[in-house]
Motif scaffolding. Structure first.
Motif, PDB file in Angstrom:
ATOM      1  N   GLN A   5       0.827  -1.205   0.000  1.00  0.00           N
ATOM      2  CA  GLN A   5       0.000   0.000   0.000  1.00  0.00           C
ATOM      3  C   GLN A   5       0.862   1.255   0.000  1.00  0.00           C
ATOM      4  N   GLN A  34      -8.747   1.371  -5.423  1.00  0.00           N
ATOM      5  CA  GLN A  34      -9.249   0.605  -4.278  1.00  0.00           C
ATOM      6  C   GLN A  34      -8.170   0.462  -3.206  1.00  0.00           C
ATOM      7  N   SER A  35      -6.936   0.287  -3.621  1.00  0.00           N
ATOM      8  CA  SER A  35      -5.834   0.152  -2.661  1.00  0.00           C
ATOM      9  C   SER A  35      -5.684   1.423  -1.841  1.00  0.00           C
ATOM     10  N   LYS A  37      -8.030   3.707  -1.311  1.00  0.00           N
ATOM     11  CA  LYS A  37      -9.220   3.859  -0.460  1.00  0.00           C
ATOM     12  C   LYS A  37      -9.114   2.991   0.797  1.00  0.00           C
ATOM     13  N   ARG A  38      -8.628   1.762   0.631  1.00  0.00           N
ATOM     14  CA  ARG A  38      -8.459   0.886   1.799  1.00  0.00           C
ATOM     15  C   ARG A  38      -7.418   1.452   2.767  1.00  0.00           C
ATOM     16  N   GLN A  41      -9.118   4.240   4.639  1.00  0.00           N
ATOM     17  CA  GLN A  41     -10.047   3.677   5.633  1.00  0.00           C
ATOM     18  C   GLN A  41      -9.294   3.124   6.837  1.00  0.00           C
ATOM     19  N   HIS A  42      -8.161   2.473   6.562  1.00  0.00           N
ATOM     20  CA  HIS A  42      -7.367   1.913   7.661  1.00  0.00           C
ATOM     21  C   HIS A  42      -6.845   3.011   8.582  1.00  0.00           C
TER      22      HIS A  42
END
Length: 296
Positions: A5, A34-35, A37-38, A41-42
């Motif tokens: 990431q 998506q990577s 966004k994750r 979020q993390h």
């Protein structure tokens, strides 16, 4: 948060574009999005300001938030350190980098190892050799305290938590001057040896401990006239007839003007190259052990 990431985010920050970053990373743009966004979020923050109203020729434009700028700085350091670590480990695996730390008894360091060390360095010029000389007890202590990675110790010093190979078995001999009374003998008993003035290594050497323990068992009071760990000085004292000593046979050379007589019964010293089995041995150490065993 993982290194993948961070690499995705670092590429995005450098390129300023999902399209260009995805191309650099050889991945699909939606997967990169998506990577990121994750990752957001993390961390619970927004890392990039996406601008849906403007598109440049290189794709959608974006800027980093304050949190994104901070993470970019950390990511650059982490990725760089990872590259350095990978490069170092690869160099060590290829034996183009690394250090061998070994503790050896003084007599081996002076008479057995020099030619072998030079040959090892010739074969592995990029490896560093750190040699620590002392008594066999010093070698044992340094190995136990992890001050060295491998050590040459006596068979009596082997412990259950050591791995080892027998390196050599060398005869212990009596060293005396040409005109010493014992030079007329073909061999010397231990009681005969112990009744003469001796020059001995200082405490910490197996030779000294071995002699003193046997003298005690025989009820003989030892007369130690000289104490020194300097082998050349010991040889001078012996050659000039001031005292006698016991050394490994390899120490007596033709030009020394010293006679060597075996003990009766003969005494051999087994010397092992050892390392701690509970501590992983590096590739450089392993290469050195294998080299010594192949050139005994």
């Amino acid at each position: 948060m993982d290194i993948k990431q961070l690499k995705h985010f670092s590429a995005l920050a450098q390129k300023g574009s999902f399209t260009l970053a995805a191309k650099q990373l050889s991945m699909a743009q939606p997967a990169l999005s998506q990577s990121i966004k994750r990752l957001e979020q993390h961390l619970g923050v927004t890392l990039v300001n996406r601008n849906p109203h403007y598109r440049g020729q290189d794709g959608s434009r974006l800027t980093l938030t304050a949190e994104g700028v901070a993470l970019q700085q950390h990511a650059a350091l982490i990725i760089n350190q990872l590259k350095q670590a990978e490069a170092q480990i690869r160099s060590m695996a290829n034996l183009t980098q690394g250090e061998v730390r070994i503790a050896v008894p003084g007599m081996l360091g002076s008479y057995y190892l020099p030619s072998r060390l030079m040959a090892f360095r010739h074969q592995y010029p990029d490896l560093k050799l750190s040699l620590f000389e002392g008594g066999t007890r010093d070698s044992l202590r340094m190995l136990q305290n992890e001050e060295v990675d491998i050590a040459i110790i006596t068979g009596q010093d082997l412990q259950p938590n050591f791995n080892s190979h027998l390196l050599l078995s060398e005869q212990m001999v009596v060293a005396l001057s040409d005109d010493h009374p014992l030079s007329q003998c073909s061999s010397v008993t231990l009681p005969q040896f112990l009744t003469h003035e001796l020059v001995m290594f200082k405490p910490g050497y197996f030779h000294r401990e071995w002699m003193l323990s046997h003298a005690k068992s025989l009820g003989i009071e030892v007369n130690i006239a000289f104490e020194t760990n300097l082998i050349n000085l010991i040889k001078q004292v012996v050659s000039q007839g001031y005292a006698i000593t016991s050394v490994l046979e390899m120490v007596i050379e033709a030009h020394d003007k010293i006679q060597a007589r075996p003990f009766n019964p003969a005494v051999f010293l087994d010397l092992h190259i050892a390392w701690n089995k509970e501590r992983p041995v590096g590739l450089a150490d392993r290469a050195f052990v294998e080299f010594l065993m192949a050139h005994r």
